[in-house]
Design an enzyme around this catalytic site. Structure first.
Site, PDB file in Angstrom:
ATOM      1  N   ARG A 122       0.843  -1.192   0.000  1.00 52.28           N
ATOM      2  CA  ARG A 122       0.000   0.000   0.000  1.00 52.28           C
ATOM      3  C   ARG A 122       0.879   1.242   0.000  1.00 52.28           C
ATOM      4  O   ARG A 122       1.951   1.260   0.617  1.00 52.28           O
ATOM      5  CB  ARG A 122      -0.903   0.034   1.240  1.00 52.28           C
ATOM      6  CG  ARG A 122      -2.056  -0.953   1.203  1.00 52.28           C
ATOM      7  CD  ARG A 122      -3.101  -0.598   0.144  1.00 52.28           C
ATOM      8  NE  ARG A 122      -4.227  -1.516   0.118  1.00 52.28           N
ATOM      9  CZ  ARG A 122      -4.335  -2.568  -0.698  1.00 52.28           C
ATOM     10  NH1 ARG A 122      -3.385  -2.825  -1.573  1.00 52.28           N
ATOM     11  NH2 ARG A 122      -5.396  -3.323  -0.667  1.00 52.28           N
ATOM     12  N   HIS A 166      -1.063   0.026  -9.777  1.00 52.06           N
ATOM     13  CA  HIS A 166      -1.751  -0.944  -8.901  1.00 52.06           C
ATOM     14  C   HIS A 166      -2.230  -2.168  -9.704  1.00 52.06           C
ATOM     15  O   HIS A 166      -3.418  -2.462  -9.763  1.00 52.06           O
ATOM     16  CB  HIS A 166      -2.938  -0.282  -8.174  1.00 52.06           C
ATOM     17  CG  HIS A 166      -3.348  -1.050  -6.940  1.00 52.06           C
ATOM     18  ND1 HIS A 166      -3.812  -0.450  -5.799  1.00 52.06           N
ATOM     19  CD2 HIS A 166      -3.376  -2.384  -6.685  1.00 52.06           C
ATOM     20  CE1 HIS A 166      -4.103  -1.375  -4.893  1.00 52.06           C
ATOM     21  NE2 HIS A 166      -3.851  -2.575  -5.420  1.00 52.06           N
TER      22      HIS A 166
HETATM   23  P1  NDP Z   1      -1.856 -11.609   5.149  1.00 54.52           P
HETATM   24  O1  NDP Z   1      -2.834 -11.080   6.129  1.00 54.52           O
HETATM   25  O2  NDP Z   1      -1.993 -13.041   4.721  1.00 54.52           O
HETATM   26  O3  NDP Z   1      -0.366 -11.440   5.707  1.00 54.52           O
HETATM   27  C1  NDP Z   1       0.071 -10.284   6.323  1.00 54.52           C
HETATM   28  C2  NDP Z   1       1.504 -10.475   6.812  1.00 54.52           C
HETATM   29  O4  NDP Z   1       1.975  -9.225   7.319  1.00 54.52           O
HETATM   30  C3  NDP Z   1       1.611 -11.492   7.971  1.00 54.52           C
HETATM   31  O5  NDP Z   1       2.813 -12.224   7.886  1.00 54.52           O
HETATM   32  C4  NDP Z   1       1.645 -10.574   9.193  1.00 54.52           C
HETATM   33  O6  NDP Z   1       2.299 -11.109  10.320  1.00 54.52           O
HETATM   34  C5  NDP Z   1       2.440  -9.402   8.645  1.00 54.52           C
HETATM   35  N1  NDP Z   1       2.188  -8.215   9.466  1.00 54.52           N
HETATM   36  C6  NDP Z   1       1.028  -7.584   9.711  1.00 54.52           C
HETATM   37  N2  NDP Z   1       1.201  -6.558  10.557  1.00 54.52           N
HETATM   38  C7  NDP Z   1       2.519  -6.554  10.856  1.00 54.52           C
HETATM   39  C8  NDP Z   1       3.324  -5.761  11.712  1.00 54.52           C
HETATM   40  N3  NDP Z   1       2.807  -4.761  12.451  1.00 54.52           N
HETATM   41  N4  NDP Z   1       4.648  -6.041  11.811  1.00 54.52           N
HETATM   42  C9  NDP Z   1       5.185  -7.071  11.095  1.00 54.52           C
HETATM   43  N5  NDP Z   1       4.466  -7.882  10.269  1.00 54.52           N
HETATM   44  C10 NDP Z   1       3.153  -7.615  10.163  1.00 54.52           C
HETATM   45  O7  NDP Z   1      -1.903 -10.652   3.887  1.00 54.52           O
HETATM   46  P2  NDP Z   1      -1.610 -10.994   2.343  1.00 54.52           P
HETATM   47  O8  NDP Z   1      -0.276 -11.621   2.252  1.00 54.52           O
HETATM   48  O9  NDP Z   1      -2.758 -11.732   1.760  1.00 54.52           O
HETATM   49  O10 NDP Z   1      -1.633  -9.532   1.700  1.00 54.52           O
HETATM   50  C11 NDP Z   1      -0.765  -8.505   2.130  1.00 54.52           C
HETATM   51  C12 NDP Z   1      -1.160  -7.169   1.517  1.00 54.52           C
HETATM   52  O11 NDP Z   1      -0.821  -7.125   0.144  1.00 54.52           O
HETATM   53  C13 NDP Z   1      -2.641  -6.821   1.508  1.00 54.52           C
HETATM   54  O12 NDP Z   1      -3.064  -6.371   2.784  1.00 54.52           O
HETATM   55  C14 NDP Z   1      -2.738  -5.758   0.443  1.00 54.52           C
HETATM   56  O13 NDP Z   1      -2.580  -4.477   1.029  1.00 54.52           O
HETATM   57  C15 NDP Z   1      -1.544  -6.055  -0.462  1.00 54.52           C
HETATM   58  N6  NDP Z   1      -1.973  -6.453  -1.816  1.00 54.52           N
HETATM   59  C16 NDP Z   1      -1.580  -5.700  -2.894  1.00 54.52           C
HETATM   60  C17 NDP Z   1      -1.931  -6.061  -4.165  1.00 54.52           C
HETATM   61  C18 NDP Z   1      -1.493  -5.276  -5.358  1.00 54.52           C
HETATM   62  O14 NDP Z   1      -1.967  -5.496  -6.461  1.00 54.52           O
HETATM   63  N7  NDP Z   1      -0.552  -4.357  -5.212  1.00 54.52           N
HETATM   64  C19 NDP Z   1      -2.766  -7.243  -4.433  1.00 54.52           C
HETATM   65  C20 NDP Z   1      -3.103  -7.979  -3.239  1.00 54.52           C
HETATM   66  C21 NDP Z   1      -2.720  -7.573  -1.986  1.00 54.52           C
HETATM   67  P3  NDP Z   1       1.772 -12.444  11.070  1.00 54.52           P
HETATM   68  O15 NDP Z   1       2.186 -13.585  10.170  1.00 54.52           O
HETATM   69  O16 NDP Z   1       2.513 -12.422  12.357  1.00 54.52           O
HETATM   70  O17 NDP Z   1       0.283 -12.288  11.197  1.00 54.52           O
HETATM   71  C1  OXD Z   2      -5.817  -6.150  -2.951  1.00 54.59           C
HETATM   72  C2  OXD Z   2      -5.303  -5.246  -3.937  1.00 54.59           C
HETATM   73  O1  OXD Z   2      -5.822  -5.805  -1.775  1.00 54.59           O
HETATM   74  O2  OXD Z   2      -5.638  -5.425  -5.117  1.00 54.59           O
HETATM   75  O3  OXD Z   2      -6.212  -7.264  -3.329  1.00 54.59           O
HETATM   76  O4  OXD Z   2      -4.541  -4.334  -3.644  1.00 54.59           O
END
Ligand code: NDP
Ligand code: OXD
Length: 312
Positions: A227, A275
């Site tokens: 993001r 994006h």
């Molecule tokens: P998940 O919820 O599966 O994983 C999130 C990860 O981030 C986990 O490992 C979590 O830790 C870690 N995390 C969260 N908060 C913290 C913190 N404060 N400190 C350290 N680590 C942290 O999410 P996804 O992998 O499915 O997706 C991640 C993000 O990717 C989405 O939220 C979205 O914003 C972005 N995205 C972007 C896209 C694009 O096209 N650019 C498409 C899809 C997604 P823990 O394992 O300990 O819970």
């Molecule tokens: C998502 C994204 O969150 O597209 O899936 O960014």
């Protein structure tokens, strides 16, 4: 029951086709034509306007059209007790993995340098590391971070990963894992290429700031596919301009579309994509929306429910 569809990006006709094929007698309302507010039981949303969701007194579930839910939490009037789900989907994951591999390999194999050379008509073979000599740091070891880690390992890179909660060695064999603020600094110090795949929460906003950039090795590349709010923009420009960072690849921005005239558009060390690292495909994701509607009706636990306390 009526399902409200609202998106600033996705095509309602595609979603209508896919959902109607899965939910018999679907009453789909397309925002802003919601009809009587009490009809709406489900909302499928991407960047809902603030105050929209609180208008529906019978709302039983909010479904994010993406993996992230920060766009829903951005609503100060978000109904407090309605469950929120997100997308977890193999196609969405595959798209992110492609993007990460593309951008990591591009930096690793020095394509930006060769593009500059081509502009000058310069034939020069630069020193090239081996994959096992290159450390890739992943911020986030969730669905997307883990999938990217597996493919990076397959290419022979040294893969490091950071998460909120510590992981046992068997969580991701072959990946060195880190957690917490001390873990972050330690991992950054070894990440020649840093990939951000974190959710945007109060704890992760501006995590890519001057301190984080200074902790990276000189010449590092930053790839943000998470993001825009993760990046302290002025700090990034400063770290690029003073030569500490070699480059940045940015797919996401605080304001999308990235405004005309924004310095990221023309910065020589920044690559902008609109994006598109991965995009939700209704042909696969409609299944989980339909299943969650059935689950609400049957009183069963929802798929891909997010933890409101953690914000992801
Ligand atoms: P998940 O919820 O599966 O994983 C999130 C990860 O981030 C986990 O490992 C979590 O830790 C870690 N995390 C969260 N908060 C913290 C913190 N404060 N400190 C350290 N680590 C942290 O999410 P996804 O992998 O499915 O997706 C991640 C993000 O990717 C989405 O939220 C979205 O914003 C972005 N995205 C972007 C896209 C694009 O096209 N650019 C498409 C899809 C997604 P823990 O394992 O300990 O819970
Ligand atoms: C998502 C994204 O969150 O597209 O899936 O960014």
């Amino acid at each position: 029951m009526a399902l409200l569809f609202q998106s600033t990006f996705d095509r309602p006709d595609w979603w209508a086709d896919e959902l109607s094929a899965r939910i018999a007698g679907l009453d789909l309302r397309l925002w802003p034509e919601a009809g009587p507010p009490e009809d709406i039981e489900f909302a499928l949303v991407w960047k809902p306007p603030p105050g929209m969701l609180s208008q529906f007194p019978n709302l039983k579930a909010i479904f994010s059209i993406g993996a992230g839910v920060d766009h829903i939490f951005a609503d100060p009037e978000l109904p407090p007790d309605v469950p929120i789900t997100r997308v977890v989907d193999d196609r969405l994951t595959a798209g992110i993995v492609e993007y990460v591999l593309l951008m990591v390999l591009r930096a690793f194999r020095r394509l930006p340098d060769y593009a500059d050379q081509q502009d000058r008509g310069e034939w020069r073979q630069r020193a090239q590391r081996q994959a096992f000599e290159e450390s890739i740091g992943l911020l986030g070891l969730g669905v997307l971070g883990r999938a990217a880690a597996a493919q990076l390992l397959g290419l022979g890179f040294n893969v490091l990963g950071w998460s909120r909660t510590p992981k046992p060695p068997e969580f991701l064999p072959g990946v060195e894992t880190f957690a917490g603020p001390e873990g972050l600094t330690a991992m950054l110090g070894r990440s020649r290429i840093l990939v951000c795949l974190l959710p945007l929460t109060a704890a992760t906003e501006n995590i890519l700031d001057a301190r984080a950039f200074a902790a990276l090795p000189k010449g590092a590349t930053v790839i943000n596919a998470a993001r825009g709010g993760h990046v302290a923009e002025a700090d990034l420009i400063a770290a690029l301009d003073d030569g500490h960072l070699a480059g940045a690849v940015l797919d996401v921005f605080r304001t999308e579309p990235l405004p005309a005239g924004h310095s990221f558009w023309t910065h020589p060390k920044i690559t902008v994509t609109p994006h598109v690292a991965s995009v939700t495909d209704p042909r696969s994701v409609a299944d989980q929306v339909a299943e969650n509607i059935r689950r609400v009706r049957d009183g069963r636990p929802l798929l891909h429910l997010i933890d409101r306390r953690q914000g992801y």
